[in-house]
Design an enzyme around this catalytic site. Structure first.
Site, PDB file in Angstrom:
ATOM      1  CG  HIS A   1      -1.279   5.509  -0.064  1.00 50.94           C
ATOM      2  ND1 HIS A   1      -1.866   6.062   1.041  1.00 50.94           N
ATOM      3  CD2 HIS A   1      -2.178   4.631  -0.549  1.00 50.94           C
ATOM      4  CE1 HIS A   1      -3.068   5.540   1.216  1.00 50.94           C
ATOM      5  NE2 HIS A   1      -3.276   4.660   0.277  1.00 50.94           N
TER       6      HIS A   1
ATOM      7  CG  HIS B   1      -7.933  -3.677  -1.634  1.00 54.08           C
ATOM      8  ND1 HIS B   1      -9.012  -2.845  -1.819  1.00 54.08           N
ATOM      9  CD2 HIS B   1      -6.885  -2.851  -1.341  1.00 54.08           C
ATOM     10  CE1 HIS B   1      -8.642  -1.583  -1.646  1.00 54.08           C
ATOM     11  NE2 HIS B   1      -7.353  -1.562  -1.379  1.00 54.08           N
TER      12      HIS B   1
ATOM     13  CG  ASN C   1      -1.732   8.402   8.048  1.00 52.93           C
ATOM     14  OD1 ASN C   1      -2.712   7.887   8.559  1.00 52.93           O
ATOM     15  ND2 ASN C   1      -0.896   9.135   8.736  1.00 52.93           N
TER      16      ASN C   1
ATOM     17  NE  ARG D   1      -4.041   1.882   2.097  1.00 54.18           N
ATOM     18  CZ  ARG D   1      -4.414   2.671   3.102  1.00 54.18           C
ATOM     19  NH1 ARG D   1      -3.876   2.521   4.290  1.00 54.18           N
ATOM     20  NH2 ARG D   1      -5.328   3.586   2.901  1.00 54.18           N
TER      21      ARG D   1
HETATM   22  C1  HEM Z   1      -8.984   1.298  -6.265  1.00 53.27           C
HETATM   23  C2  HEM Z   1      -8.882   2.276  -5.385  1.00 53.27           C
HETATM   24  C3  HEM Z   1      -8.449   2.039  -3.976  1.00 53.27           C
HETATM   25  C4  HEM Z   1      -9.111   2.451  -2.866  1.00 53.27           C
HETATM   26  C5  HEM Z   1     -10.385   3.254  -2.825  1.00 53.27           C
HETATM   27  C6  HEM Z   1      -8.362   1.958  -1.729  1.00 53.27           C
HETATM   28  C7  HEM Z   1      -8.718   2.205  -0.413  1.00 53.27           C
HETATM   29  C8  HEM Z   1      -8.180   1.539   0.669  1.00 53.27           C
HETATM   30  C9  HEM Z   1      -8.632   1.670   2.041  1.00 53.27           C
HETATM   31  C10 HEM Z   1      -9.736   2.607   2.516  1.00 53.27           C
HETATM   32  C11 HEM Z   1      -7.904   0.822   2.803  1.00 53.27           C
HETATM   33  C12 HEM Z   1      -8.039   0.572   4.298  1.00 53.27           C
HETATM   34  C13 HEM Z   1      -7.347   1.615   5.114  1.00 53.27           C
HETATM   35  C14 HEM Z   1      -7.678   1.403   6.558  1.00 53.27           C
HETATM   36  O1  HEM Z   1      -8.859   1.395   6.897  1.00 53.27           O
HETATM   37  O2  HEM Z   1      -6.764   1.216   7.362  1.00 53.27           O
HETATM   38  C15 HEM Z   1      -6.974   0.149   1.921  1.00 53.27           C
HETATM   39  C16 HEM Z   1      -6.064  -0.795   2.321  1.00 53.27           C
HETATM   40  C17 HEM Z   1      -5.145  -1.381   1.486  1.00 53.27           C
HETATM   41  N1  HEM Z   1      -4.909  -1.040   0.161  1.00 53.27           N
HETATM   42 FE1  HEM Z   1      -6.116   0.075  -0.994  1.00 53.27          FE
HETATM   43  N2  HEM Z   1      -7.285   1.262  -2.163  1.00 53.27           N
HETATM   44  C18 HEM Z   1      -7.283   1.285  -3.533  1.00 53.27           C
HETATM   45  C19 HEM Z   1      -6.327   0.735  -4.359  1.00 53.27           C
HETATM   46  C20 HEM Z   1      -5.233   0.030  -3.913  1.00 53.27           C
HETATM   47  C21 HEM Z   1      -4.120  -0.381  -4.753  1.00 53.27           C
HETATM   48  C22 HEM Z   1      -3.968  -0.047  -6.227  1.00 53.27           C
HETATM   49  C23 HEM Z   1      -3.274  -1.077  -3.953  1.00 53.27           C
HETATM   50  C24 HEM Z   1      -1.947  -1.735  -4.301  1.00 53.27           C
HETATM   51  C25 HEM Z   1      -1.681  -2.243  -5.494  1.00 53.27           C
HETATM   52  C26 HEM Z   1      -3.853  -1.114  -2.623  1.00 53.27           C
HETATM   53  C27 HEM Z   1      -3.321  -1.786  -1.548  1.00 53.27           C
HETATM   54  C28 HEM Z   1      -3.894  -1.823  -0.291  1.00 53.27           C
HETATM   55  C29 HEM Z   1      -3.463  -2.733   0.763  1.00 53.27           C
HETATM   56  C30 HEM Z   1      -2.388  -3.793   0.633  1.00 53.27           C
HETATM   57  C31 HEM Z   1      -4.242  -2.448   1.882  1.00 53.27           C
HETATM   58  C32 HEM Z   1      -4.152  -3.107   3.263  1.00 53.27           C
HETATM   59  C33 HEM Z   1      -3.195  -2.343   4.142  1.00 53.27           C
HETATM   60  C34 HEM Z   1      -2.890  -3.010   5.489  1.00 53.27           C
HETATM   61  O3  HEM Z   1      -3.463  -4.041   5.817  1.00 53.27           O
HETATM   62  O4  HEM Z   1      -2.036  -2.462   6.192  1.00 53.27           O
HETATM   63  N3  HEM Z   1      -5.016  -0.408  -2.639  1.00 53.27           N
HETATM   64  N4  HEM Z   1      -7.151   0.615   0.640  1.00 53.27           N
HETATM   65  C1  LIG Z   2      -1.318   9.294  10.296  1.00 51.55           C
HETATM   66  O1  LIG Z   2      -1.925  10.564  10.453  1.00 51.55           O
HETATM   67  C2  LIG Z   2      -2.374  10.838  11.764  1.00 51.55           C
HETATM   68  C3  LIG Z   2      -3.079  12.191  11.748  1.00 51.55           C
HETATM   69  O2  LIG Z   2      -4.145  12.170  10.850  1.00 51.55           O
HETATM   70  C4  LIG Z   2      -1.174  10.819  12.731  1.00 51.55           C
HETATM   71  O3  LIG Z   2      -1.617  11.011  14.054  1.00 51.55           O
HETATM   72  C5  LIG Z   2      -0.477   9.474  12.627  1.00 51.55           C
HETATM   73  O4  LIG Z   2       0.707   9.463  13.402  1.00 51.55           O
HETATM   74  C6  LIG Z   2      -0.113   9.144  11.176  1.00 51.55           C
HETATM   75  N1  LIG Z   2       0.401   7.778  11.098  1.00 51.55           N
HETATM   76  C7  LIG Z   2       1.601   7.471  10.597  1.00 51.55           C
HETATM   77  C8  LIG Z   2       1.946   6.038  10.568  1.00 51.55           C
HETATM   78  O5  LIG Z   2       2.378   8.303  10.185  1.00 51.55           O
END
Ligand code: HEM
Ligand SMILES: *[C@@H]1O[C@H](CO)[C@@H](O)[C@H](O)[C@H]1NC(C)=O
Ligand SMILES: *[C@@H]1O[C@H](CO)[C@@H](O)[C@H](O)[C@H]1NC(C)=O
Length: 316
Positions: A63, A189, A91, A59
């Site tokens: 980003h 995902h 983030n 991720r």
């Molecule tokens: C299509 C549009 C996308 C949206 C709207 C999106 C949105 C999100 C959101 C909201 C989360 C959860 C964040 C949280 O609640 O902590 C997430 C997690 C994640 N995203 Fe996406 N994402 C997108 C595309 C991608 C792409 C292109 C990749 C990589 C190729 C990716 C990789 C990941 C991974 C691996 C996680 C899990 C992170 C973790 O478990 O630490 N995402 N994403």
């Molecule tokens: C992500 O952003 C929040 C504020 O929105 C901050 O408190 C936090 O430390 C940040 N996390 C990382 C891993 O940098």
């Protein structure tokens, strides 16, 4: 004959010079031959201790590339007069910064000032996928330089989880991706989790069937409601195998068990549904497309001139 030989040398020089400036597969072959090895080692040892970090590293690369190009802007810490991307609410769950720091430290010991943080992030994401999907091996071009700008407001260029398929197609299209590439990249995902805050929009008034997202399996909805009862930061895996890079994500979409609006919409929209079905049926096809789309994503607005940070968290 003579002329031929001279021309050959000229052509070789032109090719070499081109590679000096652009990205190339063997960019560090002479300047830091162990670069790939060092990064892979750092990633593998971190993931052996905590396999959930693979999701964080993947991720992070996404980003990084979607904001300001793949230039390690995501790694910069905020300073007294600048709030960095890192500190945006978007983030959430970005993890794995210490893996990058570890690789960087070793690289600085071996070949100081040579390997950019942006390349480390790109290699680490690739190696995290390889660790989670043994066999998904691919080479990525290197030679990115590190950027100097990281602003919290730039994170608005990230897709929000409430986007529908046509909005996603449009946003990824602006970055040069086809709908099929967008669906393949969403397959990222297959790793990791989202927090309740990212999907609770689908559970609005969840005891009245009218306001529930209609494209959600009832049993799955109950699971999400239960997860969210623990609060906004409660985590829910995207699929049943959160540490395995596989096509279970697409099979979940077929069962109406996609986690985010932006996930399930890929199945609801007749334009993207055939792609979801194809990946759900054929994992090799998903792997092939994913790998190609990742190489493409890894080249978004790369900087070919600029600095190689000594410390990934601050500009030199
Ligand atoms: C299509 C549009 C996308 C949206 C709207 C999106 C949105 C999100 C959101 C909201 C989360 C959860 C964040 C949280 O609640 O902590 C997430 C997690 C994640 N995203 Fe996406 N994402 C997108 C595309 C991608 C792409 C292109 C990749 C990589 C190729 C990716 C990789 C990941 C991974 C691996 C996680 C899990 C992170 C973790 O478990 O630490 N995402 N994403
Ligand atoms: C992500 O952003 C929040 C504020 O929105 C901050 O408190 C936090 O430390 C940040 N996390 C990382 C891993 O940098
Ligand atoms: C997607 O969202 C946009 C903006 O909210 C809306 O105009 C469009 O009709 C939606 N598309 C579908 C297929 O729901």
């Amino acid at each position: 004959m003579r002329f031929d030989a001279i021309m050959k040398v000229v052509v070789m020089l032109v090719i070499m010079l081109r590679h000096c400036n652009g990205l190339s597969m063997n960019y560090y072959m002479l300047s830091c031959p162990m670069a790939e090895f060092i990064v892979r080692n750092s990633v593998n040892s971190a993931l052996r201790a905590d396999p959930t970090l693979a999701a964080g590293l993947l991720r992070m690369h996404f980003h990084d590339c979607f904001i300001e190009g793949c230039d390690a802007s995501i790694l910069l810490d905020s300073t007294d007069d600048n709030t960095a991307e890192k500190d945006s609410p978007a983030n959430l769950s970005l993890r794995g910064y210490e893996v990058i720091d570890d690789a960087k430290q070793q690289l600085e010991n071996q070949c100081p000032g040579v390997v950019s943080c942006a390349d480390i992030v790109a290699m680490a994401a690739r190696d995290a996928v390889l660790f989670s999907a043994p066999g998904l091996i691919y080479d990525i071009p290197k030679g990115r330089k590190d950027g100097t700008r990281s602003k919290i407001e730039d994170t608005r260029n990230l897709p929000p989880p409430i986007f529908n398929s046509s909005e996603l197609i449009k946003m990824f299209g602006q970055k040069g991706f086809t709908a099929q590439e967008m669906v393949a990249l969403s397959g990222g995902h297959t790793l990791g989790v989202a927090r309740c805050s990212a999907f609770k929009n689908r559970l609005k008034n969840f005891d009245s069937t009218h306001d529930v997202d209609p494209n959600m399996d009832t049993q799955f909805m109950k699971t999400l409601v239960k997860t969210c009862s623990a609060g906004d930061t409660a985590e829910q895996p995207f699929d049943a195998t959160r540490n395995n890079f596989d096509n279970a994500y697409y099979r979940a979409l077929q069962r109406q068990a996609g986690l985010l609006t932006s996930d399930q919409t890929l199945m609801t929209d007749p334009n993207t549904r055939p792609i979801v079905n194809a990946y759900a049926m054929n994992q090799a096809m998903f792997f092939f497309d994913f790998q190609r789309a990742m190489v493409k994503m890894g080249q978004l607005d790369v900087k070919e001139t600029g600095q190689v940070r000594q410390n990934c968290r601050k500009i030199n």
